[in-house]
Design an enzyme around this catalytic site. Structure first.
Site, short mmCIF file in Angstrom:
data_model
loop_
_atom_site.label_atom_id
_atom_site.label_comp_id
_atom_site.label_asym_id
_atom_site.label_seq_id
_atom_site.Cartn_x
_atom_site.Cartn_y
_atom_site.Cartn_z
N LYS A 1 -11.46 25.21 -3.44
CA LYS A 1 -10.48 25.92 -4.28
C LYS A 1 -9.16 26.21 -3.58
O LYS A 1 -8.11 26.15 -4.21
CB LYS A 1 -11.08 27.20 -4.85
CG LYS A 1 -11.32 28.29 -3.82
CD LYS A 1 -12.02 29.49 -4.43
CE LYS A 1 -12.22 30.55 -3.37
NZ LYS A 1 -13.36 31.42 -3.62
N ARG B 1 -16.87 42.81 -6.39
CA ARG B 1 -16.16 41.83 -7.20
C ARG B 1 -17.15 41.46 -8.30
O ARG B 1 -17.64 42.35 -8.99
CB ARG B 1 -15.68 40.64 -6.35
CG ARG B 1 -14.52 39.90 -6.99
CD ARG B 1 -13.98 38.75 -6.14
NE ARG B 1 -14.89 37.62 -6.11
CZ ARG B 1 -14.64 36.46 -5.49
NH1 ARG B 1 -13.49 36.31 -4.84
NH2 ARG B 1 -15.50 35.47 -5.48
#
Ligand SMILES: *Cc1c(COP(=O)(O)O)cnc(C)c1O
Length: 365
Positions: free
Chosen positions: A36, A131
């Site tokens: 990513k 998260r």
């Protein structure tokens, strides 16, 4: 070069992947390479696969499409939670999905059934980093609903630490994950094939032998790309930290005062920077700035250069102690941290130059 550029040394990435995959394999852990930070760069993914990663993961569908479009045949994991609005696309293009919401799983289930497909799902558990993920107390009720959904195969648990809250992956945290897996298996008669416990922050735990044996999967980006574990950002043994380097050109080189001259207010970014009086300094202006990267995240290769600051299009260096070696038109090189690399890979103004065998490859990005 009229533009700043990154060199991407594919052999170094392959070497780093081989080192990390080898270490993990010794501890019974399979590695998925995470692309990513490179926006799903196909050549980076290929280098990771040559280095032995078993599959590729990315957080964005665009990146997964790019990789597949480049003809890279492997298994693809979507790292970011799929959006409820995007379940069809996920079922079409992704082999393994990480999930934490039952409504999204229900959407994936319907989409999978319409296509006569099975989607492999790892349930994301939040072990405290705050998260994404299901809170451990809510996991069993979640699984109770999830096992009823057709077209969904719950093939394991995953957790992500050291990303938002900076929580360190400890033996206790990993044991907690393994224990949750055991409970689920016992209660629902499932076999969880994968316990995906680590990212680059887990390497020290793995190397020290402290990772519970059931943890058998890791999703690794930074350690392969930048050669660092991520709890202390220590350089990892037998990896390169310079697979990516930034190069920018000197546009101006002049001796000027170290403190601005005149009445001062905010700079271009609404800040009021402070300056130290150091008499006159040799200042180098380079053709790269905040529009291209996170200036706080780059370090000059030459130790006698200091970054003074940047605007959107200029990087300003103190080159006083290097002034004899630098001329207008020279290229200076910088190491990048994860944040600077992410921005530089995303900026269309920063060109990407691929190296293989130390020499440029034909095509860019
Ligand atoms: C980004 C990411 C990773 C990879 O993290 P690194 O620190 O680059 O190894 C792994 N898992 C998830 C869910 C991620 O978002």
């Amino acid at each position: 070069m009229s533009h700043p550029y990154l060199t991407i040394d594919l052999d170094k990435i392959e070497h780093n992947a081989r080192t990390i995959v080898g270490l993990c394999r010794e501890h019974g852990i399979e590695v998925t390479g995470v692309t990513k930070v490179t926006c799903g760069h196909p050549e980076v993914a290929k280098a990771m696969l040559r280095g032995g990663v078993s599959s590729i993961a990315d957080s964005r569908m665009e990146n997964i499409h790019r990789l597949k479009g480049a003809g890279i045949h492997t298994s693809y994991m979507l790292l970011r939670l799929p959006p409820l609005s995007g379940v069809e696309e996920v079922v079409d293009a992704v082999d393994v999905s990480l999930n934490s919401e039952i409504s999204v799983l229900a959407g994936l289930s319907e989409a999978a059934c319409r296509r006569d497909r099975i989607v492999d799902v790892l349930l994301m558990v939040d072990l405290g980093d705050l998260r994404e993920g299901i809170w451990p107390d809510d996991l069993l009720p979640f699984v109770k609903e999830a096992v009823e959904l057709p077209g969904i195969r719950i093939s394991g648990l995953a957790t992500n630490l050291a990303c938002f809250g900076g929580v360190v992956p400890s033996e206790e945290k990993m044991n907690q994950l393994v224990e949750l897996a055991r409970e689920i298996e016992k209660k629902f008669g499932l076999t969880l094939k994968w316990i995906s416990g680590a990212n680059s922050s887990g390497l020290e735990l793995i190397a020290s032998g402290g990772m519970p044996r059931r943890v058998n999967h890791a999703r690794i980006g930074e350690a392969i790309l930048l050669g660092r574990e991520t709890t202390h950002r220590r350089a990892w043994p037998n990896t390169f930290q310079d697979a990516f380097l930034l190069h920018a050109e000197v546009l101006e080189l002049k001796e000027k005062p170290s403190v601005p001259v005149g009445v001062r207010s905010e700079d271009a970014f609404g800040k009021l920077p402070t300056f130290e009086e150091q008499g006159n300094v040799k200042r180098a202006l380079l053709n790269v700035g905040r529009e291209d990267l996170d200036v706080e995240g780059i370090t000059p290769l030459a130790p006698n250069l200091t970054i003074l600051g940047a605007s959107s299009g200029y990087l300003v260096l103190d080159a006083t102690s290097a002034a004899d070696d630098i001329r207008v038109g020279d290229e200076l090189s910088f190491y990048l941290n994860y944040s600077a690399l992410l921005a530089a890979m995303t900026s269309e103004y920063v060109k990407k130059h691929l190296l293989r065998g130390g020499v440029p490859m034909e095509q860019g990005m």
